[in-house]
Design a protein around this motif. Structure first.
Motif: not given
Length: 281
Positions: A10-16, A30-32, A35-39, A44-45
């Motif tokens: 959800s942030r930094y190089f994980g988003k990339h 993505v699984l988190n 806190s933040a929606a994926p692109p 999303r899980l």
């Protein structure tokens, strides 16, 4: 097309990593904790990775070709992941850190971080009851830089801010060189590693280790002020990236496996410029 699950992301190089894999045609989830929606175009899980019940409920009957775990910090988290993802994925890539090589972390927090990552690697990659549940890779990343405000650790900003203000940088008397990698490059490496077949631990770093004085010289060139230094006493805290011990990474094995890293000299000036611009310098 590969099915990839990114834990965190959800942030930094994980988003990339997430957008890079999606744009390359992978089916990405993505699984988190939500806190933040994926692109767009990414599944999303929502679950707390520390809660086995939540993990199992979120995963349902899903399986993946590769899991990339961005946020595994403890052996307990590793043990739960090993249990939950056995039979659900053929490959498990853990984003680890060069700090596992550090022979003498300077603070209790740093020691706990390094030991947690080291033990998590051992749990995920070690022998268990019966066959190994999946092929395991620990990617030991160099210090990740670039992205301006995205670089949430503030370590590069520390140098830009101090040197621009004329504040001395605290350094060891004879600092050792250390390893760096650009935030886009580590995302590319993780996506590449997700599709390979090798297992074990591998270091990920751009070519060209730098010591703190060389890093400061590049910052000084960008901000237009000379770097000033203050030598600390042995055992005293220093600025980030000043080290009194050697644990720079060796990217030779990664190169032999087929990945071609860039050079720090090619991207670090741009990263410094992004950070200076973000600080209004």
């Amino acid at each position: 097309m590969r099915k990839i699950l990114v834990i965190g992301g959800s942030r930094y190089f994980g988003k990339h990593l997430v957008t890079l894999a999606r744009d390359a045609g992978d089916e990405v989830t993505v699984l988190n904790r939500g806190s933040a929606a994926p692109p767009p175009g990414v599944g999303r899980l929502v679950a707390d990775r520390d809660d086995e019940g939540q993990l199992l409920a979120a995963l349902g009957g899903r399986t993946f070709d590769t899991v990339v775990d961005q946020v595994c910090y403890t052996p307990r988290q590793a043990a739960l992941a090993r249990k939950v993802f056995a039979g659900r994925t053929a490959r498990y890539v853990m984003t680890s850190t060069m700090e596992v090589h550090d022979p003498a972390p300077p603070t209790a927090e740093a020691r706990a971080y390094a030991e947690g990552k080291r033990r998590a690697e051992a749990v995920l990659g070690g022998p268990g009851e019966g066959d190994d549940p999946f092929g395991f890779v620990a990617v030991r990343t160099a210090h990740v830089l670039g992205g301006g405000r995205e670089e949430f650790t503030g370590r590069l900003a520390h140098y830009v801010g101090r040197i621009a203000a004329g504040t001395p940088v605290d350094v060891h008397e004879a600092p050792y060189a250390t390893s760096f990698v650009h935030h886009h490059e580590i995302a590319r490496f993780l996506r590449w590693a997700a599709g390979q077949s090798f297992t074990g631990t591998v270091d990920a770093a751009s070519h060209g280790a730098l010591d703190v004085r060389a890093l400061s010289a590049l910052v000084a060139e960008r901000v237009g002020r000379p770097a000033r230094f203050r030598v600390v006493q042995p055992g005293a805290p220093a600025s980030p990236f000043s080290f009194d011990r050697d644990y720079a990474l060796d990217n030779g094995p990664s190169t032999e496996l087929g990945y071609r890293f860039g050079r720090v000299a090619d991207w670090l000036p741009g990263a410094i410029g992004e950070t200076a611009a973000a600080l209004g310098i």
